[in-house]
Design an enzyme around this catalytic site. Structure first.
Site, PDB file in Angstrom:
ATOM      1  N   ASP A   1      64.330  -9.662  44.237  1.00  0.00           N
ATOM      2  CA  ASP A   1      63.768  -8.677  43.236  1.00  0.00           C
ATOM      3  C   ASP A   1      64.562  -8.849  42.681  1.00  0.00           C
ATOM      4  OD1 ASP A   1      63.664  -7.907  46.441  1.00  0.00           O
ATOM      5  OD2 ASP A   1      65.873  -7.114  47.004  1.00  0.00           O
TER       6      ASP A   1
ATOM      7  N   LYS B   1      61.083  -4.723  43.767  1.00  0.00           N
ATOM      8  CA  LYS B   1      60.620  -3.437  44.072  1.00  0.00           C
ATOM      9  C   LYS B   1      62.094  -1.949  43.524  1.00  0.00           C
ATOM     10  CE  LYS B   1      59.849  -3.375  47.938  1.00  0.00           C
ATOM     11  NZ  LYS B   1      61.136  -2.892  48.836  1.00  0.00           N
TER      12      LYS B   1
ATOM     13  N   MET C   1      71.203   3.571  45.996  1.00  0.00           N
ATOM     14  CA  MET C   1      69.985   4.629  45.463  1.00  0.00           C
ATOM     15  C   MET C   1      70.203   6.423  45.239  1.00  0.00           C
ATOM     16  SD  MET C   1      67.483   1.950  47.506  1.00  0.00           S
ATOM     17  CE  MET C   1      68.494   1.776  49.129  1.00  0.00           C
TER      18      MET C   1
HETATM   19  N1  SAH Z   1      70.678  -4.393  49.963  1.00  0.00           N
HETATM   20  C1  SAH Z   1      71.847  -4.244  48.902  1.00  0.00           C
HETATM   21  C2  SAH Z   1      71.211  -2.877  48.145  1.00  0.00           C
HETATM   22  C3  SAH Z   1      70.164  -3.037  47.987  1.00  0.00           C
HETATM   23  S1  SAH Z   1      69.343  -1.359  48.102  1.00  0.00           S
HETATM   24  C4  SAH Z   1      73.222  -4.424  48.760  1.00  0.00           C
HETATM   25  O1  SAH Z   1      73.813  -4.785  50.299  1.00  0.00           O
HETATM   26  O2  SAH Z   1      74.098  -4.071  48.093  1.00  0.00           O
HETATM   27  C5  SAH Z   1      69.485  -0.914  46.372  1.00  0.00           C
HETATM   28  C6  SAH Z   1      70.555   0.061  45.509  1.00  0.00           C
HETATM   29  O3  SAH Z   1      72.035  -1.217  45.726  1.00  0.00           O
HETATM   30  C7  SAH Z   1      70.321   0.379  44.016  1.00  0.00           C
HETATM   31  O4  SAH Z   1      70.178   1.741  44.161  1.00  0.00           O
HETATM   32  C8  SAH Z   1      72.473   1.027  43.418  1.00  0.00           C
HETATM   33  O5  SAH Z   1      72.790   2.206  44.868  1.00  0.00           O
HETATM   34  C9  SAH Z   1      72.629  -0.388  45.066  1.00  0.00           C
HETATM   35  N2  SAH Z   1      73.101  -1.438  43.479  1.00  0.00           N
HETATM   36  C10 SAH Z   1      73.018  -2.730  44.431  1.00  0.00           C
HETATM   37  N3  SAH Z   1      73.404  -3.512  42.878  1.00  0.00           N
HETATM   38  C11 SAH Z   1      74.499  -2.789  42.321  1.00  0.00           C
HETATM   39  C12 SAH Z   1      75.314  -3.141  41.175  1.00  0.00           C
HETATM   40  N4  SAH Z   1      75.248  -4.146  40.471  1.00  0.00           N
HETATM   41  N5  SAH Z   1      75.895  -1.836  40.379  1.00  0.00           N
HETATM   42  C13 SAH Z   1      75.821  -0.480  41.426  1.00  0.00           C
HETATM   43  N6  SAH Z   1      74.622  -0.363  41.817  1.00  0.00           N
HETATM   44  C14 SAH Z   1      74.149  -0.918  43.167  1.00  0.00           C
END
Ligand code: SAH
Length: 269
Positions: free
Chosen positions: A50, A72, A187
């Site tokens: 990703d 995405k 998100m």
């Molecule tokens: N599967 C992932 C989430 C995917 S959705 C998990 O478990 O963390 C993607 C969202 O995750 C982003 O829009 C943001 O809200 C959050 N996100 C993921 N990595 C991040 C980071 N390093 N810092 C802040 N937000 C993060």
């Protein structure tokens, strides 16, 4: 670098050709990968990753592995998702060891379940390797514990948009406002003003704390704070990827904020 034959990996599962590992890469800092994720990365023939997976994490992959970028961002059409699932199926059917690398945890707002269902429907063996979700581990890097027994006995994870990129219609805002002391939003940057307006209309207090953690766990991590009633003032300073936390959890940050003062220069965590 630790080789796949290092004794630490003795007894670890074999990555069989023709199978897919759906692996969580954690929130960003490579040090937050699991040993199973590292073990998988070292053996994979192809890594399908990703946008949110950092180069440093990809650097743990076997140097001969093929990399496919399937990123995405911001809730693009679901057709892209179908393409990714098809790619995973085709690669596995060609006999490759396929590692699908996702930010955070693959089953937390990561569409890992959709991909796993697609694989199951085609009788492709798969393994889920959980990762540290940004909404828990990422917040810890900002000194924000998602639970503290004095404040909250539950925590709610909310996605700020649905498949089409809109605010999810199915959310019961009144129920959420009443029952969720701490809400961790993924998100949610785009629709934050709308989300705040709905929660305020449903009875949440305008002076409730909001913290926004951007690029959590990375040397570029930034945190800003404000109140629910005044998220408009925060908006110009927010850029994705960001987590938004509503509720008392962030009130401990002034004391628990260890990362800002610690080893920021260490890009592994
Ligand atoms: N599967 C992932 C989430 C995917 S959705 C998990 O478990 O963390 C993607 C969202 O995750 C982003 O829009 C943001 O809200 C959050 N996100 C993921 N990595 C991040 C980071 N390093 N810092 C802040 N937000 C993060």
């Amino acid at each position: 670098m630790v080789s796949p034959s290092h004794p630490i990996f003795e007894g670890f599962p074999e990555f069989r050709p023709g199978t897919v590992w759906l692996v969580g890469a954690g929130p960003g800092a490579p040090g937050l990968l699991t040993l199973l994720a590292l073990h998988g990365l070292q053996q994979a023939d192809v890594v399908v990753h990703d946008a949110l997976v950092s180069d440093a994490v990809l650097g743990f992959a076997n140097p001969s592995a093929e990399h496919i970028h399937a990123g995405k961002r911001g809730g693009k059409p679901s057709a892209v998702q179908a393409d990714i699932t098809r790619t995973l199926i085709a690669l596995a059917q060609s006999g490759k060891r396929v590692l699908r690398l996702k930010g955070g945890d693959p089953f937390v707002f990561g569409r890992g379940a959709e991909e796993a269902l697609g694989l199951a429907a085609h009788n492709i063996d798969f393994r889920i390797v959980p990762g540290i979700s940004a909404g828990i581990g990422g917040l810890a890097y900002a000194g924000i514990p998602v639970t503290h027994r004095d404040f909250n006995q539950s925590v709610t994870f909310l996605t700020g948009h649905d498949l089409s990129g809109d605010l999810p219609l199915a959310i019961d805002w009144a129920g959420l406002a009443k029952a969720a002391p701490v809400i961790v939003m993924y998100m949610a940057v785009k629709h934050l003003p709308d989300i705040a307006a709905r929660l305020l209309a449903a009875g949440r207090a305008p002076d409730e704390a909001v913290a926004v953690v951007m690029e959590a766990t990375l040397p570029t991590q930034r945190v800003i704070s404000g109140t629910l009633g005044d998220v408009a003032a925060l908006m110009p300073q927010i850029a994705p990827p960001a987590l938004i936390v509503l509720g008392p959890a962030s009130s401990l940050r002034p004391v628990l904020d260890w990362y800002d003062t610690a080893a920021r220069e260490n890009r592994y965590g």
